[in-house]
Scaffold this motif. Sequence first.
Motif, PDB file in Angstrom:
ATOM      1  N   SER A 148      11.881   3.420  -0.818  1.00  0.00           N
ATOM      2  CA  SER A 148      12.395   2.633   0.287  1.00  0.00           C
ATOM      3  C   SER A 148      13.327   3.459   1.166  1.00  0.00           C
ATOM      4  CB  SER A 148      13.121   1.407  -0.246  1.00  0.00           C
ATOM      5  OG  SER A 148      13.542   0.577   0.808  1.00  0.00           O
ATOM      6  N   GLN A 149      14.199   4.248   0.543  1.00  0.00           N
ATOM      7  CA  GLN A 149      15.098   5.099   1.318  1.00  0.00           C
ATOM      8  C   GLN A 149      14.324   6.161   2.093  1.00  0.00           C
ATOM      9  OE1 GLN A 149      18.088   6.437  -1.604  1.00  0.00           O
ATOM     10  NE2 GLN A 149      19.550   5.194  -0.450  1.00  0.00           N
ATOM     11  N   ARG A 150      13.266   6.705   1.463  1.00  0.00           N
ATOM     12  CA  ARG A 150      12.467   7.720   2.151  1.00  0.00           C
ATOM     13  C   ARG A 150      11.837   7.149   3.414  1.00  0.00           C
ATOM     14  NH1 ARG A 150       7.546   9.175   3.060  1.00  0.00           N
ATOM     15  NH2 ARG A 150       6.662   7.394   1.932  1.00  0.00           N
ATOM     16  N   ARG A 151      11.262   5.946   3.284  1.00  0.00           N
ATOM     17  CA  ARG A 151      10.628   5.327   4.456  1.00  0.00           C
ATOM     18  C   ARG A 151      11.679   4.923   5.489  1.00  0.00           C
ATOM     19  NH1 ARG A 151       5.875   1.296   2.115  1.00  0.00           N
ATOM     20  NH2 ARG A 151       5.213   2.594   0.361  1.00  0.00           N
ATOM     21  N   ALA A 152      12.809   4.378   5.004  1.00  0.00           N
ATOM     22  CA  ALA A 152      13.844   3.918   5.927  1.00  0.00           C
ATOM     23  C   ALA A 152      14.359   5.054   6.793  1.00  0.00           C
ATOM     24  CB  ALA A 152      14.995   3.282   5.158  1.00  0.00           C
ATOM     25  N   ALA A 153      14.418   6.252   6.221  1.00  0.00           N
ATOM     26  CA  ALA A 153      14.940   7.399   6.963  1.00  0.00           C
ATOM     27  C   ALA A 153      14.049   7.785   8.135  1.00  0.00           C
ATOM     28  CB  ALA A 153      15.108   8.585   6.023  1.00  0.00           C
ATOM     29  N   ARG A 162      10.569  -4.261  15.052  1.00  0.00           N
ATOM     30  CA  ARG A 162       9.212  -4.764  14.799  1.00  0.00           C
ATOM     31  C   ARG A 162       9.096  -5.318  13.384  1.00  0.00           C
ATOM     32  NH1 ARG A 162       5.387  -2.350  12.129  1.00  0.00           N
ATOM     33  NH2 ARG A 162       6.426  -0.314  12.271  1.00  0.00           N
ATOM     34  N   LEU A 163       9.589  -4.575  12.393  1.00  0.00           N
ATOM     35  CA  LEU A 163       9.499  -5.027  11.005  1.00  0.00           C
ATOM     36  C   LEU A 163      10.283  -6.318  10.779  1.00  0.00           C
ATOM     37  CD1 LEU A 163       9.871  -1.597   9.169  1.00  0.00           C
ATOM     38  CD2 LEU A 163       7.796  -2.993   9.337  1.00  0.00           C
ATOM     39  N   THR A 164      11.464  -6.389  11.384  1.00  0.00           N
ATOM     40  CA  THR A 164      12.280  -7.598  11.231  1.00  0.00           C
ATOM     41  C   THR A 164      11.579  -8.803  11.840  1.00  0.00           C
ATOM     42  OG1 THR A 164      14.315  -6.285  11.275  1.00  0.00           O
ATOM     43  CG2 THR A 164      14.522  -8.637  11.726  1.00  0.00           C
ATOM     44  N   GLU A 165      10.992  -8.623  13.012  1.00  0.00           N
ATOM     45  CA  GLU A 165      10.275  -9.727  13.662  1.00  0.00           C
ATOM     46  C   GLU A 165       9.072 -10.175  12.829  1.00  0.00           C
ATOM     47  OE1 GLU A 165       9.357  -8.106  17.452  1.00  0.00           O
ATOM     48  OE2 GLU A 165      11.401  -8.339  18.243  1.00  0.00           O
ATOM     49  N   ILE A 200       6.098  -6.259   2.120  1.00  0.00           N
ATOM     50  CA  ILE A 200       7.070  -5.391   1.451  1.00  0.00           C
ATOM     51  C   ILE A 200       6.400  -4.094   1.005  1.00  0.00           C
ATOM     52  CG2 ILE A 200       8.575  -5.167  -0.566  1.00  0.00           C
ATOM     53  CD1 ILE A 200       9.039  -8.200  -0.387  1.00  0.00           C
ATOM     54  N   SER A 201       5.194  -4.213   0.437  1.00  0.00           N
ATOM     55  CA  SER A 201       4.487  -3.025  -0.034  1.00  0.00           C
ATOM     56  C   SER A 201       4.143  -2.082   1.112  1.00  0.00           C
ATOM     57  CB  SER A 201       3.205  -3.436  -0.764  1.00  0.00           C
ATOM     58  OG  SER A 201       3.490  -4.134  -1.962  1.00  0.00           O
ATOM     59  N   ALA A 202       3.715  -2.642   2.224  1.00  0.00           N
ATOM     60  CA  ALA A 202       3.301  -1.807   3.346  1.00  0.00           C
ATOM     61  C   ALA A 202       4.487  -1.192   4.074  1.00  0.00           C
ATOM     62  CB  ALA A 202       2.464  -2.629   4.319  1.00  0.00           C
ATOM     63  N   ALA A 203       5.587  -1.924   4.162  1.00  0.00           N
ATOM     64  CA  ALA A 203       6.708  -1.471   4.980  1.00  0.00           C
ATOM     65  C   ALA A 203       7.757  -0.706   4.183  1.00  0.00           C
ATOM     66  CB  ALA A 203       7.368  -2.667   5.657  1.00  0.00           C
ATOM     67  N   HIS A 204       7.957  -1.040   2.907  1.00  0.00           N
ATOM     68  CA  HIS A 204       9.131  -0.541   2.207  1.00  0.00           C
ATOM     69  C   HIS A 204       8.843   0.191   0.895  1.00  0.00           C
ATOM     70  CE1 HIS A 204      11.264  -2.605   5.289  1.00  0.00           C
ATOM     71  NE2 HIS A 204      10.962  -3.809   4.850  1.00  0.00           N
ATOM     72  N   TYR A 205       8.160  -0.457  -0.038  1.00  0.00           N
ATOM     73  CA  TYR A 205       7.888   0.165  -1.328  1.00  0.00           C
ATOM     74  C   TYR A 205       6.791  -0.642  -2.013  1.00  0.00           C
ATOM     75  CZ  TYR A 205      11.016  -3.660  -2.587  1.00  0.00           C
ATOM     76  OH  TYR A 205      11.607  -4.891  -2.691  1.00  0.00           O
ATOM     77  N   PRO A 206       6.017   0.000  -2.925  1.00  0.00           N
ATOM     78  CA  PRO A 206       4.986  -0.750  -3.642  1.00  0.00           C
ATOM     79  C   PRO A 206       5.606  -1.908  -4.415  1.00  0.00           C
ATOM     80  CG  PRO A 206       4.707   1.614  -3.952  1.00  0.00           C
ATOM     81  CD  PRO A 206       6.041   1.422  -3.285  1.00  0.00           C
ATOM     82  N   CYS A 207       5.148  -3.103  -4.137  1.00  0.00           N
ATOM     83  CA  CYS A 207       5.746  -4.300  -4.730  1.00  0.00           C
ATOM     84  C   CYS A 207       4.712  -4.990  -5.611  1.00  0.00           C
ATOM     85  CB  CYS A 207       6.237  -5.248  -3.627  1.00  0.00           C
ATOM     86  SG  CYS A 207       7.114  -6.705  -4.238  1.00  0.00           S
ATOM     87  N   SER A 208       4.821  -4.796  -6.922  1.00  0.00           N
ATOM     88  CA  SER A 208       3.912  -5.440  -7.864  1.00  0.00           C
ATOM     89  C   SER A 208       4.211  -6.937  -7.933  1.00  0.00           C
ATOM     90  CB  SER A 208       4.074  -4.817  -9.254  1.00  0.00           C
ATOM     91  OG  SER A 208       5.368  -5.115  -9.763  1.00  0.00           O
ATOM     92  N   TYR A 209       3.309  -7.677  -8.591  1.00  0.00           N
ATOM     93  CA  TYR A 209       3.556  -9.114  -8.743  1.00  0.00           C
ATOM     94  C   TYR A 209       4.787  -9.365  -9.613  1.00  0.00           C
ATOM     95  CZ  TYR A 209      -0.924  -9.976  -6.538  1.00  0.00           C
ATOM     96  OH  TYR A 209      -1.943 -10.023  -5.619  1.00  0.00           O
TER      97      TYR A 209
END
Length: 253
Positions: A148-153, A162-165, A200-209
């Motif tokens: 998540s930090q890697r992508r956020a940077a 865009r992501l927030t909207e 969440i998986s596409a924008a931030h981090y892989p999110c399992s069930y």
Amino acid sequence: MSYSVGQVAGFAGVTVRALHHYDTIGLLVPSERSHAGHRRYNDADLDRLQQILFHRELGFPLEEVSALLDDPDADPRAHLRRQHTLLTARIEKLKKMAAAVEHAMEARDMGINLTPEEKFEVFGDFDPDRYEEEVRRRWGGTDAHRESQRRAATFTKEDWKRLTEEFDAIHRRMADLMAAGTPADSEAAMAVAEEHRLFISAAHYPCSYEMHTGLGDMYVADARFTATYDTIRPGLAAYLRDAITANAVRHLT
């Protein structure tokens, strides 16, 4: 002895408006009225209110609560035993989630390199810096946190807007389903829950069930998250949690 609607609201931690609504729909009709026509509640009414609040905490919709409580063949003690079993199961599940699942908050709650002016423009009243220290303490070092930090940077102000909207739009769709009385375990609600997980998986981090279910529990357990979601629509945090759980169950089983 009887009590006014204001006194009952204070006892039970509910609003006067909620008690008026329960009266209107026949879920909790006060047994007495004052000479001026004001609602007065006796001890039996308080017992029924306690049962209503137990069921609401467990996620039962009001119409189902009414059907359960008005069942002439129902055993009040059996109701209490069932509620105790359900609450105990939920407590155990939360304990296991806290011990076994590595949560990761949405990337907007993490190290976002924006100026204060840009943060206000992007997130409005939400302040992501409020969570940064806790995020590091609870989830620092996990794969999800690092990703998540890697992508956020790499995100620009426009990316965050865009992501927030897009995320807000998902929450509004869930709130609309809740407002329409759609059950949290319906196909429609589970579809939006799956959309929430995939975002969440596409924008931030892989999110399992499993991780998504943990996030749903956190939305209710953490008062700050509950307030964020319930600002959109009262009760949305719990409704979203229930839809996430139902969606995870159907995929994992």
